[in-house]
Design a protein around this motif. Sequence first.
Motif, PDB file in Angstrom:
ATOM      1  N   VAL A 176      10.790  -5.993  -6.801  1.00 47.41           N
ATOM      2  CA  VAL A 176       9.633  -5.213  -7.237  1.00 47.41           C
ATOM      3  C   VAL A 176      10.062  -4.251  -8.344  1.00 47.41           C
ATOM      4  N   THR A 177       9.326  -4.224  -9.439  1.00 48.18           N
ATOM      5  CA  THR A 177       9.599  -3.308 -10.550  1.00 48.18           C
ATOM      6  C   THR A 177       8.349  -2.482 -10.837  1.00 48.18           C
ATOM      7  N   GLU A 178       8.455  -1.591 -11.808  1.00 43.72           N
ATOM      8  CA  GLU A 178       7.303  -0.747 -12.158  1.00 43.72           C
ATOM      9  C   GLU A 178       6.169  -1.566 -12.754  1.00 43.72           C
ATOM     10  N   ASN A 179       6.467  -2.806 -13.164  1.00 42.34           N
ATOM     11  CA  ASN A 179       5.439  -3.652 -13.755  1.00 42.34           C
ATOM     12  C   ASN A 179       4.824  -4.631 -12.752  1.00 42.34           C
ATOM     13  N   THR A 180       5.298  -4.601 -11.502  1.00 45.61           N
ATOM     14  CA  THR A 180       4.750  -5.494 -10.490  1.00 45.61           C
ATOM     15  C   THR A 180       3.357  -5.033 -10.067  1.00 45.61           C
ATOM     16  N   SER A 181       2.426  -5.965 -10.039  1.00 46.08           N
ATOM     17  CA  SER A 181       1.056  -5.643  -9.618  1.00 46.08           C
ATOM     18  C   SER A 181       0.992  -5.643  -8.089  1.00 46.08           C
ATOM     19  N   ILE A 182       0.681  -4.484  -7.516  1.00 50.34           N
ATOM     20  CA  ILE A 182       0.656  -4.333  -6.062  1.00 50.34           C
ATOM     21  C   ILE A 182      -0.701  -3.786  -5.627  1.00 50.34           C
ATOM     22  N   PRO A 183      -1.342  -4.375  -4.611  1.00 53.09           N
ATOM     23  CA  PRO A 183      -2.608  -3.838  -4.090  1.00 53.09           C
ATOM     24  C   PRO A 183      -2.420  -2.413  -3.583  1.00 53.09           C
ATOM     25  N   ALA A 184      -3.517  -1.675  -3.536  1.00 50.75           N
ATOM     26  CA  ALA A 184      -3.434  -0.270  -3.139  1.00 50.75           C
ATOM     27  C   ALA A 184      -3.546  -0.058  -1.637  1.00 50.75           C
ATOM     28  N   ASP A 185      -3.967  -1.079  -0.896  1.00 52.13           N
ATOM     29  CA  ASP A 185      -4.141  -0.893   0.548  1.00 52.13           C
ATOM     30  C   ASP A 185      -2.936  -1.452   1.303  1.00 52.13           C
ATOM     31  N   PRO A 186      -2.617  -0.892   2.481  1.00 49.87           N
ATOM     32  CA  PRO A 186      -1.435  -1.331   3.248  1.00 49.87           C
ATOM     33  C   PRO A 186      -1.397  -2.824   3.553  1.00 49.87           C
ATOM     34  N   LYS A 187      -2.535  -3.402   3.971  1.00 51.92           N
ATOM     35  CA  LYS A 187      -2.551  -4.829   4.291  1.00 51.92           C
ATOM     36  C   LYS A 187      -2.298  -5.674   3.051  1.00 51.92           C
ATOM     37  N   GLY A 188      -2.847  -5.224   1.928  1.00 55.65           N
ATOM     38  CA  GLY A 188      -2.617  -5.931   0.668  1.00 55.65           C
ATOM     39  C   GLY A 188      -1.159  -5.872   0.253  1.00 55.65           C
ATOM     40  N   ILE A 189      -0.527  -4.712   0.483  1.00 53.80           N
ATOM     41  CA  ILE A 189       0.900  -4.559   0.175  1.00 53.80           C
ATOM     42  C   ILE A 189       1.715  -5.537   1.002  1.00 53.80           C
ATOM     43  N   GLN A 190       1.394  -5.629   2.296  1.00 56.61           N
ATOM     44  CA  GLN A 190       2.145  -6.527   3.172  1.00 56.61           C
ATOM     45  C   GLN A 190       1.922  -7.998   2.815  1.00 56.61           C
ATOM     46  N   ARG A 191       0.733  -8.331   2.350  1.00 55.67           N
ATOM     47  CA  ARG A 191       0.461  -9.713   1.945  1.00 55.67           C
ATOM     48  C   ARG A 191       1.228 -10.078   0.674  1.00 55.67           C
ATOM     49  N   THR A 192       1.556  -9.075  -0.129  1.00 52.88           N
ATOM     50  CA  THR A 192       2.156  -9.311  -1.443  1.00 52.88           C
ATOM     51  C   THR A 192       3.670  -9.154  -1.450  1.00 52.88           C
ATOM     52  N   ILE A 193       4.167  -8.126  -0.759  1.00 47.15           N
ATOM     53  CA  ILE A 193       5.584  -7.777  -0.802  1.00 47.15           C
ATOM     54  C   ILE A 193       6.270  -8.189   0.494  1.00 47.15           C
ATOM     55  N   GLY A 194       7.363  -8.907   0.388  1.00 45.21           N
ATOM     56  CA  GLY A 194       8.104  -9.334   1.563  1.00 45.21           C
ATOM     57  C   GLY A 194       9.162  -8.328   1.961  1.00 45.21           C
ATOM     58  N   GLY A 195       9.387  -8.212   3.277  1.00 45.97           N
ATOM     59  CA  GLY A 195      10.497  -7.396   3.767  1.00 45.97           C
ATOM     60  C   GLY A 195      10.156  -5.985   4.160  1.00 45.97           C
ATOM     61  N   ILE A 196       8.852  -5.643   4.227  1.00 43.80           N
ATOM     62  CA  ILE A 196       8.493  -4.284   4.622  1.00 43.80           C
ATOM     63  C   ILE A 196       7.570  -4.322   5.838  1.00 43.80           C
ATOM     64  N   SER A 197       7.687  -3.321   6.671  1.00 42.69           N
ATOM     65  CA  SER A 197       6.920  -3.242   7.909  1.00 42.69           C
ATOM     66  C   SER A 197       5.546  -2.619   7.656  1.00 42.69           C
ATOM     67  N   PRO A 198       4.631  -2.725   8.627  1.00 39.53           N
ATOM     68  CA  PRO A 198       3.325  -2.063   8.493  1.00 39.53           C
ATOM     69  C   PRO A 198       3.459  -0.556   8.271  1.00 39.53           C
ATOM     70  N   ALA A 199       4.406   0.089   8.975  1.00 40.57           N
ATOM     71  CA  ALA A 199       4.604   1.534   8.806  1.00 40.57           C
ATOM     72  C   ALA A 199       5.041   1.867   7.389  1.00 40.57           C
ATOM     73  N   PHE A 200       5.930   1.050   6.839  1.00 42.25           N
ATOM     74  CA  PHE A 200       6.401   1.256   5.472  1.00 42.25           C
ATOM     75  C   PHE A 200       5.248   1.075   4.483  1.00 42.25           C
ATOM     76  N   ALA A 201       4.455   0.016   4.699  1.00 42.12           N
ATOM     77  CA  ALA A 201       3.323  -0.253   3.813  1.00 42.12           C
ATOM     78  C   ALA A 201       2.307   0.885   3.868  1.00 42.12           C
ATOM     79  N   GLU A 202       2.098   1.431   5.055  1.00 41.71           N
ATOM     80  CA  GLU A 202       1.163   2.551   5.210  1.00 41.71           C
ATOM     81  C   GLU A 202       1.635   3.765   4.418  1.00 41.71           C
ATOM     82  N   GLU A 203       2.935   4.037   4.461  1.00 43.57           N
ATOM     83  CA  GLU A 203       3.492   5.172   3.716  1.00 43.57           C
ATOM     84  C   GLU A 203       3.327   4.959   2.213  1.00 43.57           C
ATOM     85  N   LEU A 204       3.581   3.706   1.750  1.00 37.61           N
ATOM     86  CA  LEU A 204       3.406   3.412   0.344  1.00 37.61           C
ATOM     87  C   LEU A 204       1.953   3.613  -0.080  1.00 37.61           C
TER      88      LEU A 204
END
Length: 204
Positions: A176-204
């Motif tokens: 993941v870099t500063e140019n990676t397109s990432i959804p703003a919601d926790p579930k969207g983050i988890q669907r897009t980025i591998g290797g992070i937990s729900p708690a981590f996604a919520e914090e992001l």
Amino acid sequence: MALDAATLALTAAELKATLTDAKIAKLFEPTRDELVLTLRTRTDTYALLLSARSGSARVCLTEESFENPETPPSFCMLMRKHIQNGRITSVHQKDSERIIEIDIETLNELGFAVSKRLIFEIMGKHSNIVLTDISTGKIIDAIKHISIDVNRVRQILPGLVYQYPPVQDKIPFKKVTENTSIPADPKGIQRTIGGISPAFAEEL
């Protein structure tokens, strides 16, 4: 907090800095799904816990005391045969996965140097501890055997070539870099980025 791949990357870095060149002095299997390695460096002695228990899989240095069975289980005896008195040459995370690999240099029965790899998969109820021969890639043994009756895609049995778990169709968190397109919601983050937990996604 779940021990996700992002957190595991920090754990692997700490273990690498602390345990590289350490000697495996003792090895115990206090419960069916756990191993404890007593490791000695030039200056210190450490206890490394590898737990493949369904609800609390983890890898960490520990000061906890464990009650060991009077008769060592067969997996423990095999581990002692193959890696006790060996030296840790590397500790690393497999890509962005929940897998820690510990490379060990030891001597075989003929006194020749051989390399073994202790692979620790942290995957909830599917967590496992697998010992492989680096030169052949074959499984020497595992704390949990997975037959074709349990998993038709990936078996974990002595003599088979070790295969990593299937990779998810997600962006590895390490890429993941500063140019990676990432959804703003926790579930969207988890669907897009591998290797992070729900708690981590919520914090992001």
